[in-house]
Design a protein around this motif. Structure first.
Motif, PDB file in Angstrom:
ATOM      1  N   LYS A   1       0.802  -1.217   0.000  1.00  0.00           N
ATOM      2  CA  LYS A   1       0.000   0.000   0.000  1.00  0.00           C
ATOM      3  C   LYS A   1       0.841   1.277   0.000  1.00  0.00           C
ATOM      4  CE  LYS A   1      -4.156  -1.980   2.096  1.00  0.00           C
ATOM      5  NZ  LYS A   1      -5.124  -1.926   3.235  1.00  0.00           N
ATOM      6  N   ARG A   2       2.117   1.183   0.418  1.00  0.00           N
ATOM      7  CA  ARG A   2       2.929   2.396   0.478  1.00  0.00           C
ATOM      8  C   ARG A   2       3.559   2.720  -0.869  1.00  0.00           C
ATOM      9  NH1 ARG A   2       7.500   2.524   4.894  1.00  0.00           N
ATOM     10  NH2 ARG A   2       5.636   2.552   6.232  1.00  0.00           N
ATOM     11  N   ASP A   3       4.265   1.747  -1.465  1.00  0.00           N
ATOM     12  CA  ASP A   3       4.956   2.051  -2.730  1.00  0.00           C
ATOM     13  C   ASP A   3       4.246   1.491  -3.955  1.00  0.00           C
ATOM     14  OD1 ASP A   3       5.490  -0.647  -2.657  1.00  0.00           O
ATOM     15  OD2 ASP A   3       7.640  -0.442  -2.357  1.00  0.00           O
ATOM     16  N   ARG A   4       3.112   0.817  -3.746  1.00  0.00           N
ATOM     17  CA  ARG A   4       2.260   0.307  -4.826  1.00  0.00           C
ATOM     18  C   ARG A   4       2.909  -0.817  -5.628  1.00  0.00           C
ATOM     19  NH1 ARG A   4      -2.304   1.764  -3.162  1.00  0.00           N
ATOM     20  NH2 ARG A   4      -3.205   1.502  -5.233  1.00  0.00           N
ATOM     21  N   LYS A   5       4.023  -1.355  -5.159  1.00  0.00           N
ATOM     22  CA  LYS A   5       4.660  -2.471  -5.838  1.00  0.00           C
ATOM     23  C   LYS A   5       3.901  -3.760  -5.518  1.00  0.00           C
ATOM     24  CE  LYS A   5       8.212  -0.112  -7.433  1.00  0.00           C
ATOM     25  NZ  LYS A   5       8.467   0.070  -8.884  1.00  0.00           N
ATOM     26  N   THR A   6       3.881  -4.697  -6.485  1.00  0.00           N
ATOM     27  CA  THR A   6       3.182  -5.957  -6.277  1.00  0.00           C
ATOM     28  C   THR A   6       4.181  -7.086  -6.034  1.00  0.00           C
ATOM     29  OG1 THR A   6       3.105  -6.363  -8.669  1.00  0.00           O
ATOM     30  CG2 THR A   6       1.190  -5.311  -7.648  1.00  0.00           C
ATOM     31  N   ILE A   7       3.774  -8.008  -5.176  1.00  0.00           N
ATOM     32  CA  ILE A   7       4.576  -9.187  -4.873  1.00  0.00           C
ATOM     33  C   ILE A   7       3.883 -10.401  -5.480  1.00  0.00           C
ATOM     34  CG2 ILE A   7       5.499 -10.654  -3.046  1.00  0.00           C
ATOM     35  CD1 ILE A   7       5.613  -8.205  -1.268  1.00  0.00           C
ATOM     36  N   ASN A   8       4.579 -11.071  -6.382  1.00  0.00           N
ATOM     37  CA  ASN A   8       4.046 -12.253  -7.045  1.00  0.00           C
ATOM     38  C   ASN A   8       4.521 -13.484  -6.276  1.00  0.00           C
ATOM     39  OD1 ASN A   8       3.281 -14.328  -8.729  1.00  0.00           O
ATOM     40  ND2 ASN A   8       4.054 -13.389 -10.601  1.00  0.00           N
ATOM     41  N   VAL A   9       3.581 -14.216  -5.681  1.00  0.00           N
ATOM     42  CA  VAL A   9       3.946 -15.363  -4.839  1.00  0.00           C
ATOM     43  C   VAL A   9       3.926 -16.682  -5.595  1.00  0.00           C
ATOM     44  CG1 VAL A   9       3.246 -14.231  -2.701  1.00  0.00           C
ATOM     45  CG2 VAL A   9       1.553 -15.528  -4.014  1.00  0.00           C
ATOM     46  N   ASP A  10       3.809 -16.604  -6.924  1.00  0.00           N
ATOM     47  CA  ASP A  10       3.884 -17.812  -7.742  1.00  0.00           C
ATOM     48  C   ASP A  10       5.300 -18.382  -7.648  1.00  0.00           C
ATOM     49  OD1 ASP A  10       3.970 -19.792  -9.649  1.00  0.00           O
ATOM     50  OD2 ASP A  10       3.077 -18.598 -11.246  1.00  0.00           O
ATOM     51  N   PRO A  11       5.475 -19.612  -7.157  1.00  0.00           N
ATOM     52  CA  PRO A  11       6.834 -20.168  -7.008  1.00  0.00           C
ATOM     53  C   PRO A  11       7.553 -20.342  -8.340  1.00  0.00           C
ATOM     54  CG  PRO A  11       5.153 -21.853  -6.624  1.00  0.00           C
ATOM     55  CD  PRO A  11       4.438 -20.545  -6.691  1.00  0.00           C
ATOM     56  N   LYS A  12       6.810 -20.324  -9.443  1.00  0.00           N
ATOM     57  CA  LYS A  12       7.427 -20.481 -10.762  1.00  0.00           C
ATOM     58  C   LYS A  12       7.902 -19.152 -11.338  1.00  0.00           C
ATOM     59  CE  LYS A  12       4.625 -24.550 -11.911  1.00  0.00           C
ATOM     60  NZ  LYS A  12       3.641 -25.121 -12.867  1.00  0.00           N
ATOM     61  N   ALA A  13       7.491 -18.045 -10.714  1.00  0.00           N
ATOM     62  CA  ALA A  13       7.925 -16.733 -11.198  1.00  0.00           C
ATOM     63  C   ALA A  13       9.420 -16.564 -10.953  1.00  0.00           C
ATOM     64  CB  ALA A  13       7.136 -15.625 -10.512  1.00  0.00           C
ATOM     65  N   PRO A  14      10.161 -15.964 -11.906  1.00  0.00           N
ATOM     66  CA  PRO A  14      11.611 -15.770 -11.723  1.00  0.00           C
ATOM     67  C   PRO A  14      11.954 -15.005 -10.447  1.00  0.00           C
ATOM     68  CG  PRO A  14      10.955 -15.283 -13.981  1.00  0.00           C
ATOM     69  CD  PRO A  14       9.691 -15.457 -13.198  1.00  0.00           C
ATOM     70  N   THR A  15      11.198 -13.952 -10.160  1.00  0.00           N
ATOM     71  CA  THR A  15      11.356 -13.179  -8.931  1.00  0.00           C
ATOM     72  C   THR A  15       9.976 -12.765  -8.439  1.00  0.00           C
ATOM     73  OG1 THR A  15      11.462 -10.992  -9.972  1.00  0.00           O
ATOM     74  CG2 THR A  15      13.533 -12.249  -9.812  1.00  0.00           C
ATOM     75  N   PRO A  16       9.853 -12.440  -7.156  1.00  0.00           N
ATOM     76  CA  PRO A  16       8.557 -11.968  -6.653  1.00  0.00           C
ATOM     77  C   PRO A  16       8.201 -10.567  -7.138  1.00  0.00           C
ATOM     78  CG  PRO A  16       9.944 -12.829  -4.879  1.00  0.00           C
ATOM     79  CD  PRO A  16      10.817 -12.640  -6.067  1.00  0.00           C
ATOM     80  N   GLY A  17       9.189  -9.794  -7.629  1.00  0.00           N
ATOM     81  CA  GLY A  17       8.908  -8.442  -8.083  1.00  0.00           C
ATOM     82  C   GLY A  17      10.005  -7.476  -7.674  1.00  0.00           C
ATOM     83  N   ASP A  18       9.774  -6.193  -7.958  1.00  0.00           N
ATOM     84  CA  ASP A  18      10.759  -5.161  -7.637  1.00  0.00           C
ATOM     85  C   ASP A  18      10.997  -5.070  -6.133  1.00  0.00           C
ATOM     86  OD1 ASP A  18      10.860  -4.585 -10.313  1.00  0.00           O
ATOM     87  OD2 ASP A  18       9.523  -2.845 -10.191  1.00  0.00           O
ATOM     88  N   ASN A  19      12.251  -4.999  -5.754  1.00  0.00           N
ATOM     89  CA  ASN A  19      12.654  -4.823  -4.349  1.00  0.00           C
ATOM     90  C   ASN A  19      12.158  -5.952  -3.454  1.00  0.00           C
ATOM     91  OD1 ASN A  19      13.541  -2.321  -5.343  1.00  0.00           O
ATOM     92  ND2 ASN A  19      11.648  -1.302  -4.695  1.00  0.00           N
ATOM     93  N   SER A  20      11.907  -7.105  -4.045  1.00  0.00           N
ATOM     94  CA  SER A  20      11.399  -8.240  -3.278  1.00  0.00           C
ATOM     95  C   SER A  20      12.259  -9.474  -3.537  1.00  0.00           C
ATOM     96  CB  SER A  20       9.940  -8.555  -3.651  1.00  0.00           C
ATOM     97  OG  SER A  20       9.096  -7.458  -3.387  1.00  0.00           O
ATOM     98  N   ASN A  21      12.301 -10.357  -2.564  1.00  0.00           N
ATOM     99  CA  ASN A  21      12.981 -11.633  -2.770  1.00  0.00           C
ATOM    100  C   ASN A  21      12.252 -12.742  -2.046  1.00  0.00           C
ATOM    101  OD1 ASN A  21      14.325 -12.135  -0.011  1.00  0.00           O
ATOM    102  ND2 ASN A  21      15.054 -10.089  -0.497  1.00  0.00           N
ATOM    103  N   ARG A  22      12.540 -13.956  -2.457  1.00  0.00           N
ATOM    104  CA  ARG A  22      11.834 -15.136  -1.951  1.00  0.00           C
ATOM    105  C   ARG A  22      12.839 -16.069  -1.286  1.00  0.00           C
ATOM    106  NH1 ARG A  22       9.259 -16.677  -6.633  1.00  0.00           N
ATOM    107  NH2 ARG A  22      11.231 -17.539  -7.343  1.00  0.00           N
TER     108      ARG A  22
END
Length: 230
Positions: free
Chosen positions: A187-208
């Protein structure tokens, strides 16, 4: 469960969890099931799909409401993992390493847990920051309680009853109906986190981080660093 204060003074109106369950039982339930205990059990197991507190949530809410806001606020703000060692527990070690960062807003963390709870396989995505704000984590870090998904978390699914819940938190918005699958928008920076384990990365500024632990069937942690505008 709607966003808002988890603990409500109204829980003190019930003398026991059974009294609370009775409020969810209808005359139609009693007509078909005949036994009040059977009717309560149907409600507690989630077969009716109603939004209500589990026994653990009810007891925690009663304790928090009876303690009062000042005592509760103090216990919720303390960094509970300080001075404790978790070399033998990868999950608690991971939570402890992130606790202070999450509490001070430098890190936002979503925890995916899949495990068997009371004979039911359940899974869910937990906003770690929301839990830290609404629960006293002393019992978790002292190993008196086990962190498991609740119906009030970002998501909750009971694989036996097929009961599914989604809830926004103060930090994340749930995006459940989209072609990319389940997403969580910060809600603060509007970035989305993709929790699909097959996705290369969860998204910007995120890690799994996938944890290997004997305490749970499956655990994955998603960390998101918020980039604040100057």
């Amino acid at each position: 469960m709607a966003d808002g204060e988890m603990f409500d003074k109204s829980v003190l109106d019930f003398q026991s969890y059974e009294d609370y369950l009775d409020q969810q039982v209808t005359n139609e339930d009693l007509y078909y099931l005949e036994d009040p205990d059977n009717a309560r059990q149907i409600v507690e197991l989630g077969y009716k799909g109603k939004d209500f507190m589990s026994r653990e949530e009810f007891e925690a809410a009663r304790k928090a409401a009876s303690e009062g806001p000042l005592k509760r606020k103090k216990s919720l703000e303390a960094v509970c993992s300080v001075g404790k060692r978790f070399d033998d527990n990868p999950f608690l070690y991971a939570l402890a390493k992130r606790e202070e960062l999450v509490r001070n807003g430098k890190l936002s963390t979503i925890i995916f847990i899949r495990d068997v709870v009371k004979g039911h396989e359940v899974s869910g995505f937990i906003d770690y920051g929301h839990r830290l704000k609404t629960e006293d984590f002393e019992d978790y870090f002292n190993r008196k309680k086990k962190l498991v998904p609740k119906r009030s978390d970002l998501s909750y699914y009971n694989w036996k009853t097929h009961t599914l819940y989604y809830n926004n938190s103060s930090t994340f918005q749930v995006l459940a109906d989209n072609e990319m699958g389940l997403l969580f928008k910060h809600k603060r920076d509007r970035k989305t986190i993709n929790v699909d384990p097959k996705a290369p990365t969860p998204g910007d500024n995120s890690n799994r981080t996938v944890l290997q632990t004997d305490d749970y069937t499956q655990v994955t942690i998603y960390d998101h660093v918020t980039r604040r505008k100057n």
